[in-house]
Write an enzyme that holds these catalytic residues in place. Structure first.
Site, PDB file in Angstrom:
ATOM      1  N   SER A 131       0.844  -1.194   0.000  1.00 48.51           N
ATOM      2  CA  SER A 131       0.000   0.000   0.000  1.00 48.51           C
ATOM      3  C   SER A 131       0.878   1.241   0.000  1.00 48.51           C
ATOM      4  O   SER A 131       2.063   1.183   0.342  1.00 48.51           O
ATOM      5  CB  SER A 131      -0.909   0.035   1.239  1.00 48.51           C
ATOM      6  N   SER A 178      -3.324  -3.900  -3.339  1.00 49.76           N
ATOM      7  CA  SER A 178      -2.638  -2.687  -2.894  1.00 49.76           C
ATOM      8  C   SER A 178      -3.652  -1.620  -2.489  1.00 49.76           C
ATOM      9  O   SER A 178      -4.617  -1.363  -3.200  1.00 49.76           O
ATOM     10  CB  SER A 178      -1.738  -2.154  -4.012  1.00 49.76           C
ATOM     11  N   ASP A 186      -3.947   2.118  -2.205  1.00 51.62           N
ATOM     12  CA  ASP A 186      -3.245   3.320  -2.666  1.00 51.62           C
ATOM     13  C   ASP A 186      -4.191   4.509  -2.572  1.00 51.62           C
ATOM     14  O   ASP A 186      -5.159   4.601  -3.331  1.00 51.62           O
ATOM     15  CB  ASP A 186      -2.765   3.123  -4.107  1.00 51.62           C
TER      16      ASP A 186
END
Length: 344
Positions: free
Chosen positions: A228, A266, A268
């Site tokens: 992340s 992830s 983000d």
């Protein structure tokens, strides 16, 4: 530890601020609380948009979820109302709750009417999973640690790398953590600043692309992208909350320049706030005027967001020392790789 520029890595064409950090935006401060032991490598990082009462004088903000595999707190209200009303805390995934509690308690201490005579408060906490290095199940971060990070917040140079929330973070197979950078913008004869602070914990092994085209190899096996990154952008440029979200979105361009593709696992997230024209909790008039940049002049802050994000991640990588995780896996320092593999 050296910065990316110290090691010959410069990103983009806009000039950096004097500190090349988010604290180049006047009034913004950063603090850390680091927890390190035989099994722990974690902490809290605090970003304060200004030094007044954020609940009473909110800052305009926009948020962009680039890929939403995350467990942050407070994003929904920012997206709906376009303001930030507490400091921003960064930590590990299992420590969001004590950080949120610390923000609520601090806001109530300054404003005893919260939740009774006036609205509740929206704590803003972002997270990344540092479990590859830190024993995340220990849930070691406490409200006192969050308070310590808030109390540590100051202007000037930002400590980067394996510190605060970044203590146990990795990127592209290298040790990473906290990184910061800034860009100066001249618009219609006036000077403005945009600064970035990242919590870098993303990127597949072998995918990192440096500004000079080199692709560092940390000599470890590639894995599925499941990290992340949190990007906090600050500016003193007058922008509306819609525009701030558009600027936040351009942080993704900075990640892409590094070789990231925002994998399925992830988380983000980018948030951009402006210190210009704070929003009163209890406005005196029914109608409010708003200064904001004309949309056809917004390309410069777009560029600044991409460039500052890219360099902030590189600074996180360059400032972090080699580390061995709790399972024995090693994460080398990018600075060491650069010294061993000079540009020909």
């Amino acid at each position: 530890m050296p910065s990316a520029r110290d090691l010959g890595l410069s990103s983009g064409i806009l000039p950096p601020g004097s500190l090349n950090a988010i604290t180049d935006v006047v009034g913004v401060t950063v603090g850390h609380r680091t927890l390190c032991s035989e099994t722990l490598a974690t902490g809290v990082t605090a970003i304060l948009p200004h030094q007044g009462d954020l609940f009473r004088q909110k800052v305009r903000a926009g948020i962009e979820v680039i890929n939403g595999f995350g467990k942050s707190v407070g994003m929904m209200q920012v997206a709906e109302l376009g303001t930030v009303e507490t400091p921003i805390l960064l930590t590990n995934t299992f420590s969001v709750a004590p950080c949120a509690e610390a923000l609520v308690r601090r806001a109530i201490a300054a404003n005893p009417d919260i939740g009774r005579e006036t609205s509740t408060v929206n704590p803003l906490v972002f997270e990344c999973n540092d479990g590859v290095i830190n024993d995340i199940q220990a849930m070691a971060v406490t409200t006192a640690d969050a308070e310590a990070a808030l109390d540590d917040a100051r202007g000037g140079a930002v400590l980067q790398g394996a510190i605060g929330a970044g203590t146990g973070m990795t990127s592209f197979g290298f040790k990473a953590g906290i990184g910061s950078a800034s860009r100066l913008m001249r618009i219609d004869g006036d000077d403005y600043t945009l600064g970035a602070l990242v919590l870098a914990n993303f990127g597949r092994v072998g995918d990192l692309v440096l500004p000079d085209g080199r692709r560092p190899n940390p000599r470890s096996s590639a894995e599925t992208e499941k990290g992340s990154v949190i990007i906090i952008l600050a500016t003193d440029l007058p922008l509306g909350d819609r525009q701030l979200r558009r600027v936040a979105r351009r942080a993704g361009a900075g990640l892409a320049r590094l070789g990231a593709f925002w994998g399925n696992g992830s988380g983000d997230i980018a948030l951009c706030f402006t210190t210009a024209d704070p929003v009163a909790h209890e406005p005196r008039k029914a109608f409010q005027s708003l200064r904001q940049l004309a949309d056809d002049r917004i390309d410069m802050p777009f560029r600044a967001a991409a460039e500052a994000t890219q360099e902030a991640v590189l600074n996180a990588l360059c400032a972090a020392p080699a580390t061995t995780g709790r399972t024995g896996r090693s994460f080398p320092a990018l600075a060491a790789w650069l010294m061993e593999n000079p540009l020909q």
